[in-house]
Design a protein around this motif. Structure first.
Motif, PDB file in Angstrom:
ATOM      1  N   LYS A  24     -12.107  -0.359  -1.934  1.00 53.71           N
ATOM      2  CA  LYS A  24     -11.004  -0.644  -2.866  1.00 53.71           C
ATOM      3  C   LYS A  24     -11.513  -1.689  -3.855  1.00 53.71           C
ATOM      4  CE  LYS A  24      -7.640   0.302   0.779  1.00 53.71           C
ATOM      5  NZ  LYS A  24      -6.379  -0.083   1.452  1.00 53.71           N
ATOM      6  N   ASP A  59     -11.655  -3.567   1.827  1.00 56.47           N
ATOM      7  CA  ASP A  59     -10.340  -3.613   1.174  1.00 56.47           C
ATOM      8  C   ASP A  59     -10.274  -4.899   0.342  1.00 56.47           C
ATOM      9  OD1 ASP A  59      -7.558  -4.026   0.666  1.00 56.47           O
ATOM     10  OD2 ASP A  59      -7.003  -2.699   2.291  1.00 56.47           O
ATOM     11  N   PHE A  87      -7.403   6.881   8.773  1.00 58.75           N
ATOM     12  CA  PHE A  87      -8.602   7.466   9.370  1.00 58.75           C
ATOM     13  C   PHE A  87      -8.221   8.472  10.452  1.00 58.75           C
ATOM     14  CE2 PHE A  87     -10.123   3.589   7.411  1.00 58.75           C
ATOM     15  CZ  PHE A  87     -11.219   4.090   6.725  1.00 58.75           C
ATOM     16  N   THR A 139      -3.546   1.849  -2.173  1.00 55.85           N
ATOM     17  CA  THR A 139      -3.650   3.021  -1.284  1.00 55.85           C
ATOM     18  C   THR A 139      -4.022   2.570   0.123  1.00 55.85           C
ATOM     19  OG1 THR A 139      -4.331   4.501  -3.062  1.00 55.85           O
ATOM     20  CG2 THR A 139      -4.995   5.128  -0.842  1.00 55.85           C
ATOM     21  N   TRP A 140      -3.350   3.125   1.114  1.00 58.46           N
ATOM     22  CA  TRP A 140      -3.743   2.902   2.510  1.00 58.46           C
ATOM     23  C   TRP A 140      -4.527   4.124   2.974  1.00 58.46           C
ATOM     24  CZ3 TRP A 140      -3.927  -1.383   5.276  1.00 58.46           C
ATOM     25  CH2 TRP A 140      -4.233  -1.288   6.637  1.00 58.46           C
ATOM     26  N   ILE A 141      -5.724   3.890   3.496  1.00 58.27           N
ATOM     27  CA  ILE A 141      -6.560   4.983   3.993  1.00 58.27           C
ATOM     28  C   ILE A 141      -6.207   5.204   5.463  1.00 58.27           C
ATOM     29  CG2 ILE A 141      -8.931   5.755   4.397  1.00 58.27           C
ATOM     30  CD1 ILE A 141      -9.761   3.745   2.149  1.00 58.27           C
ATOM     31  N   LEU A 162     -14.550   0.796   5.641  1.00 56.77           N
ATOM     32  CA  LEU A 162     -14.082   0.523   4.290  1.00 56.77           C
ATOM     33  C   LEU A 162     -14.118  -0.959   3.998  1.00 56.77           C
ATOM     34  CD1 LEU A 162     -10.343   0.181   3.634  1.00 56.77           C
ATOM     35  CD2 LEU A 162     -11.110   0.420   5.962  1.00 56.77           C
ATOM     36  N   ASP A 168      -6.797   7.493  13.784  1.00 59.36           N
ATOM     37  CA  ASP A 168      -5.451   6.899  13.817  1.00 59.36           C
ATOM     38  C   ASP A 168      -4.364   7.948  13.579  1.00 59.36           C
ATOM     39  OD1 ASP A 168      -6.235   4.263  14.248  1.00 59.36           O
ATOM     40  OD2 ASP A 168      -6.535   3.878  12.112  1.00 59.36           O
ATOM     41  N   TYR A 221      -6.546  -7.165  10.677  1.00 56.83           N
ATOM     42  CA  TYR A 221      -5.267  -6.468  10.426  1.00 56.83           C
ATOM     43  C   TYR A 221      -4.523  -6.194  11.716  1.00 56.83           C
ATOM     44  CZ  TYR A 221      -6.631  -5.758   5.629  1.00 56.83           C
ATOM     45  OH  TYR A 221      -6.993  -5.977   4.330  1.00 56.83           O
ATOM     46  N   GLN A 280       0.881  -1.175   0.000  1.00 55.38           N
ATOM     47  CA  GLN A 280       0.000   0.000   0.000  1.00 55.38           C
ATOM     48  C   GLN A 280       0.912   1.217   0.000  1.00 55.38           C
ATOM     49  OE1 GLN A 280      -3.755  -0.842   1.376  1.00 55.38           O
ATOM     50  NE2 GLN A 280      -3.014  -2.592   0.227  1.00 55.38           N
TER      51      GLN A 280
HETATM   52  O1  LIG Z   1      -6.950   2.081   8.455  1.00 56.11           O
HETATM   53  C1  LIG Z   1      -7.055   1.262   7.513  1.00 56.11           C
HETATM   54  N1  LIG Z   1      -6.825   1.669   6.227  1.00 56.11           N
HETATM   55  C2  LIG Z   1      -6.902   0.821   5.154  1.00 56.11           C
HETATM   56  O2  LIG Z   1      -6.692   1.227   3.994  1.00 56.11           O
HETATM   57  C3  LIG Z   1      -7.244  -0.526   5.444  1.00 56.11           C
HETATM   58  N2  LIG Z   1      -7.394  -1.639   4.669  1.00 56.11           N
HETATM   59  C4  LIG Z   1      -7.717  -2.630   5.494  1.00 56.11           C
HETATM   60  N3  LIG Z   1      -7.771  -2.209   6.779  1.00 56.11           N
HETATM   61  C5  LIG Z   1      -7.484  -0.894   6.781  1.00 56.11           C
HETATM   62  N4  LIG Z   1      -7.379  -0.028   7.806  1.00 56.11           N
END
Ligand SMILES: O=c1[nH]c(=O)c2nc[nH]c2[nH]1
Ligand SMILES: O=P(O)(O)OC[C@H]1O[C@H](OP(=O)(O)OP(=O)(O)O)[C@H](O)[C@@H]1O
Ligand SMILES: [Mg+2]
Length: 165
Positions: free
Chosen positions: A126, A103, A148, A144-146, A101, A151, A67, A5
């Motif tokens: 995604k 993914d 939030f 792409t890493w989202i 989201l 975080d 995750y 990502q």
């Molecule tokens: O904070 C996050 N961003 C991401 O893009 C993502 N993909 C899976 N889990 C996620 N958590």
């Protein structure tokens, strides 16, 4: 996760609120829903915003973890959906599942298996998981890493052209 990502998509609280409200608007034509099932933890914030906009008072949670930081592990269901809502879904009541989201779609698949008739909505999607979601607002690329707002913290950002300011 299957690919690195290497792009980032940071989301502010303002933007997240706007995007969650946009999701609520889009969902008005799909309801009314009798209850929301929020996928914790990421689904809790959009679930609260959508519950307020759509006047939904019953919110259940389902806890699914996959995750550890940005590394995907195996799906673990830490808390399942209560039996009343499983029965409601089976009897044809309209339930709304909310997550922040989708993914790879692994989480969505696990929760869809529990509530096969519910409407599944996320704020972001995604490509790999998009087909598992009935309604979403913004698509970002798979690499792409989202990030939030819960975080993130304010910190120094180097100039785009490099060096220091
Ligand atoms: O904070 C996050 N961003 C991401 O893009 C993502 N993909 C899976 N889990 C996620 N958590
Ligand atoms: O489509 P997938 O590849 O399954 O990824 C999406 C899921 O991953 C994140 O949750 P995570 O497991 O990190 O837990 P969290 O919500 O507590 O942060 C995110 O909130 C989704 O629930
Ligand atoms: Mg999650």
């Amino acid at each position: 996760m299957n690919q690195p990502q290497n792009k980032s998509f940071p989301v502010s609280w303002d933007q997240f609120h706007r995007d969650s409200r946009a999701l609520a608007w889009r969902l008005t034509s799909q309801g009314p829903f009798t209850a929301i099932v929020a996928i914790t933890r990421g689904g809790l914030v959009p679930a609260a915003i959508i519950a307020r906009e759509l006047n939904i008072r019953v919110i259940e949670s389902v806890s699914v973890k996959s995750y550890d930081h940005q590394n995907q592990g195996k799906i673990t269901v830490l808390k399942s959906v209560n039996s009343d809502l499983l029965a409601a879904d089976a009897s044809g009541q309209k339930l709304l599942i909310i997550d922040d989201l989708v993914d790879t779609g692994a989480t969505a698949r696990a929760v869809r298996d529990m509530l096969p008739n519910a409407h599944f909505a996320t704020v972001y999607a995604k490509p790999q998981g998009r087909e598992l979601v009935d309604t979403f607002i913004t698509e970002v690329s798979q690499d792409t890493w989202i990030f939030f707002p819960w975080d993130l913290d304010f910190t120094y950002a180097a100039p785009i052209a490099g060096g220091t300011d």
